[in-house]
Write an enzyme that holds these catalytic residues in place. Structure first.
Site, PDB file in Angstrom:
ATOM      1  N   PRO A   1       0.789  -1.229   0.000  1.00 25.39           N
ATOM      2  CA  PRO A   1       0.000   0.000   0.000  1.00 25.39           C
ATOM      3  C   PRO A   1       0.823   1.283   0.000  1.00 25.39           C
ATOM      4  O   PRO A   1       1.850   1.368   0.673  1.00 25.39           O
ATOM      5  CB  PRO A   1      -0.830  -0.104   1.285  1.00 25.39           C
ATOM      6  CG  PRO A   1      -0.229  -1.194   2.084  1.00 25.39           C
ATOM      7  CD  PRO A   1       0.453  -2.115   1.118  1.00 25.39           C
ATOM      8  N   ASN A   2       0.340   2.217  -0.773  1.00 27.52           N
ATOM      9  CA  ASN A   2       0.880   3.585  -0.887  1.00 27.52           C
ATOM     10  C   ASN A   2       2.181   3.671  -1.689  1.00 27.52           C
ATOM     11  O   ASN A   2       2.661   4.765  -1.973  1.00 27.52           O
ATOM     12  CB  ASN A   2       1.068   4.222   0.502  1.00 27.52           C
ATOM     13  CG  ASN A   2      -0.232   4.259   1.280  1.00 27.52           C
ATOM     14  OD1 ASN A   2      -1.212   4.794   0.786  1.00 27.52           O
ATOM     15  ND2 ASN A   2      -0.271   3.659   2.461  1.00 27.52           N
TER      16      ASN A   2
ATOM     17  N   ARG B   1       5.126  10.846  -2.620  1.00 24.55           N
ATOM     18  CA  ARG B   1       4.802  10.602  -1.212  1.00 24.55           C
ATOM     19  C   ARG B   1       6.038  10.827  -0.341  1.00 24.55           C
ATOM     20  O   ARG B   1       7.066  10.172  -0.563  1.00 24.55           O
ATOM     21  CB  ARG B   1       4.357   9.149  -1.092  1.00 24.55           C
ATOM     22  CG  ARG B   1       4.221   8.646   0.311  1.00 24.55           C
ATOM     23  CD  ARG B   1       4.181   7.127   0.338  1.00 24.55           C
ATOM     24  NE  ARG B   1       3.941   6.658   1.675  1.00 24.55           N
ATOM     25  CZ  ARG B   1       4.226   5.437   2.094  1.00 24.55           C
ATOM     26  NH1 ARG B   1       4.768   4.553   1.264  1.00 24.55           N
ATOM     27  NH2 ARG B   1       3.992   5.098   3.324  1.00 24.55           N
TER      28      ARG B   1
ATOM     29  N   TYR C   1      11.070   8.607   1.153  1.00 23.62           N
ATOM     30  CA  TYR C   1      11.034   7.577   0.114  1.00 23.62           C
ATOM     31  C   TYR C   1      11.685   7.997  -1.206  1.00 23.62           C
ATOM     32  O   TYR C   1      11.708   7.198  -2.148  1.00 23.62           O
ATOM     33  CB  TYR C   1       9.569   7.171  -0.137  1.00 23.62           C
ATOM     34  CG  TYR C   1       8.916   6.574   1.093  1.00 23.62           C
ATOM     35  CD1 TYR C   1       9.252   5.299   1.530  1.00 23.62           C
ATOM     36  CD2 TYR C   1       7.982   7.295   1.838  1.00 23.62           C
ATOM     37  CE1 TYR C   1       8.675   4.749   2.669  1.00 23.62           C
ATOM     38  CE2 TYR C   1       7.390   6.750   2.973  1.00 23.62           C
ATOM     39  CZ  TYR C   1       7.746   5.489   3.381  1.00 23.62           C
ATOM     40  OH  TYR C   1       7.174   4.944   4.508  1.00 23.62           O
TER      41      TYR C   1
ATOM     42  N   HIS D   1       3.803  -4.599   9.166  1.00 17.73           N
ATOM     43  CA  HIS D   1       3.684  -4.437  10.614  1.00 17.73           C
ATOM     44  C   HIS D   1       2.330  -4.878  11.159  1.00 17.73           C
ATOM     45  O   HIS D   1       2.091  -4.796  12.356  1.00 17.73           O
ATOM     46  CB  HIS D   1       3.915  -2.961  10.985  1.00 17.73           C
ATOM     47  CG  HIS D   1       4.999  -2.300  10.189  1.00 17.73           C
ATOM     48  ND1 HIS D   1       6.306  -2.737  10.223  1.00 17.73           N
ATOM     49  CD2 HIS D   1       4.986  -1.265   9.295  1.00 17.73           C
ATOM     50  CE1 HIS D   1       7.037  -1.984   9.413  1.00 17.73           C
ATOM     51  NE2 HIS D   1       6.266  -1.088   8.837  1.00 17.73           N
TER      52      HIS D   1
ATOM     53  N   ASP E   1       1.572 -15.448   6.674  1.00 16.55           N
ATOM     54  CA  ASP E   1       1.201 -16.851   6.444  1.00 16.55           C
ATOM     55  C   ASP E   1       1.383 -17.237   4.978  1.00 16.55           C
ATOM     56  O   ASP E   1       1.802 -18.356   4.673  1.00 16.55           O
ATOM     57  CB  ASP E   1      -0.255 -17.097   6.861  1.00 16.55           C
ATOM     58  CG  ASP E   1      -0.408 -17.323   8.363  1.00 16.55           C
ATOM     59  OD1 ASP E   1       0.614 -17.456   9.068  1.00 16.55           O
ATOM     60  OD2 ASP E   1      -1.565 -17.365   8.829  1.00 16.55           O
TER      61      ASP E   1
ATOM     62  N   HIS F   1      12.642  -2.884   2.508  1.00 22.17           N
ATOM     63  CA  HIS F   1      12.080  -1.575   2.826  1.00 22.17           C
ATOM     64  C   HIS F   1      13.000  -0.492   2.293  1.00 22.17           C
ATOM     65  O   HIS F   1      14.232  -0.642   2.323  1.00 22.17           O
ATOM     66  CB  HIS F   1      11.880  -1.397   4.329  1.00 22.17           C
ATOM     67  CG  HIS F   1      10.942  -2.417   4.869  1.00 22.17           C
ATOM     68  ND1 HIS F   1       9.607  -2.382   4.599  1.00 22.17           N
ATOM     69  CD2 HIS F   1      11.167  -3.535   5.581  1.00 22.17           C
ATOM     70  CE1 HIS F   1       9.040  -3.431   5.136  1.00 22.17           C
ATOM     71  NE2 HIS F   1       9.955  -4.158   5.744  1.00 22.17           N
ATOM     72  N   ILE F   2      12.394   0.578   1.844  1.00 25.16           N
ATOM     73  CA  ILE F   2      13.152   1.715   1.319  1.00 25.16           C
ATOM     74  C   ILE F   2      13.793   2.468   2.478  1.00 25.16           C
ATOM     75  O   ILE F   2      14.975   2.795   2.446  1.00 25.16           O
ATOM     76  CB  ILE F   2      12.207   2.633   0.515  1.00 25.16           C
ATOM     77  CG1 ILE F   2      11.641   1.879  -0.698  1.00 25.16           C
ATOM     78  CG2 ILE F   2      12.926   3.915   0.096  1.00 25.16           C
ATOM     79  CD1 ILE F   2      10.445   2.548  -1.347  1.00 25.16           C
ATOM     80  N   SER F   3      12.996   2.730   3.493  1.00 26.88           N
ATOM     81  CA  SER F   3      13.494   3.477   4.658  1.00 26.88           C
ATOM     82  C   SER F   3      14.053   2.499   5.694  1.00 26.88           C
ATOM     83  O   SER F   3      13.771   1.296   5.644  1.00 26.88           O
ATOM     84  CB  SER F   3      12.344   4.283   5.270  1.00 26.88           C
ATOM     85  OG  SER F   3      11.339   3.414   5.761  1.00 26.88           O
TER      86      SER F   3
ATOM     87  N   ARG G   1       6.856   0.521  13.448  1.00 27.41           N
ATOM     88  CA  ARG G   1       7.502   0.030  12.229  1.00 27.41           C
ATOM     89  C   ARG G   1       8.640  -0.945  12.531  1.00 27.41           C
ATOM     90  O   ARG G   1       9.276  -1.483  11.639  1.00 27.41           O
ATOM     91  CB  ARG G   1       8.047   1.190  11.397  1.00 27.41           C
ATOM     92  CG  ARG G   1       6.976   2.091  10.848  1.00 27.41           C
ATOM     93  CD  ARG G   1       7.559   3.132   9.908  1.00 27.41           C
ATOM     94  NE  ARG G   1       6.697   4.291   9.853  1.00 27.41           N
ATOM     95  CZ  ARG G   1       5.603   4.404   9.078  1.00 27.41           C
ATOM     96  NH1 ARG G   1       5.279   3.437   8.253  1.00 27.41           N
ATOM     97  NH2 ARG G   1       4.863   5.484   9.105  1.00 27.41           N
TER      98      ARG G   1
HETATM   99  C1  DHK Z   1       7.037   1.562   3.321  1.00 30.32           C
HETATM  100  C2  DHK Z   1       5.893   1.899   3.972  1.00 30.32           C
HETATM  101  O1  DHK Z   1       4.832   2.315   3.295  1.00 30.32           O
HETATM  102  C3  DHK Z   1       5.798   1.892   5.437  1.00 30.32           C
HETATM  103  O2  DHK Z   1       4.507   1.589   5.890  1.00 30.32           O
HETATM  104  C4  DHK Z   1       6.805   0.954   6.071  1.00 30.32           C
HETATM  105  C5  DHK Z   1       8.181   0.948   4.012  1.00 30.32           C
HETATM  106  C6  DHK Z   1       8.189   1.190   5.496  1.00 30.32           C
HETATM  107  C7  DHK Z   1       9.496   1.273   3.330  1.00 30.32           C
HETATM  108  O3  DHK Z   1      10.367   1.879   3.914  1.00 30.32           O
HETATM  109  O4  DHK Z   1       9.639   0.886   2.169  1.00 30.32           O
HETATM  110  O5  DHK Z   1       6.807   1.141   7.463  1.00 30.32           O
END
Ligand code: DHK
Length: 144
Positions: A9-10, A17, A22, A77, A84, A97-99, A108
């Site tokens: 998502p997102n 964003r 990111y 998270h 599963d 993860h990017i961050s 997180r």
């Molecule tokens: C991306 C998200 O959207 C967050 O909800 C995660 C992750 C971290 C990322 O760093 O790619 O906590």
């Protein structure tokens, strides 16, 4: 070697964003450059904001891919169901993860997916995806 990158998502909003977290690049632009760079790997990409669609894609991936690079984003998270699914399929999954999630909010810091992933790469910006794909190329024994 066929690798599927799944974004949760997102992550369709990458580029606009929270660019300070990111980055400023869209995933499509990054994906094009990654595929050009890693020509020996056949890459595919799927993004969804819906938990069930990510689970369906993981199930499908086990029939068509050698491995999955999974950024489940916030579902990392929260989602026992995605964890599963990762456990259920017989192909390796690398969590990405990017961050640097460990350096952010407490919620997180926990991943439901990590125990079932063959490895976790976090905090290297978009480069995290490349490092994850390279783990399949350079450490094939890790993913047997
Ligand atoms: C991306 C998200 O959207 C967050 O909800 C995660 C992750 C971290 C990322 O760093 O790619 O906590």
């Amino acid at each position: 070697m066929k690798i599927l990158i799944i974004n949760g998502p997102n992550l369709n909003l990458l580029g606009e964003r929270e660019p300070e977290v990111y980055g400023k690049q869209t995933f499509n632009d990054y994906f094009t450059s990654l595929q050009f760079k890693l020509r020996e790997v056949e890459l595919s990409h799927f993004q969804s904001n819906h938990e069930g669609k990510i689970i369906d894609k993981l199930h499908e991936a086990r029939l068509h891919f050698d491995g999955v690079v999974l950024n489940a984003a916030a579902y990392t998270h929260t989602s026992v169901a995605i964890a599963d699914a990762v456990k259920a399929i017989n192909i390796p999954v690398v969590e990405v993860h990017i961050s640097n999630t460990s350096a952010r909010e407490n919620f997180r810091k926990h991943s439901y997916i990590a125990p079932y992933a063959s490895g976790v790469i976090t905090g290297f910006g978009m480069k995290s995806y490349e490092l994850a794909v390279l783990s399949f190329v350079e450490l094939p024994e890790k993913n047997d």
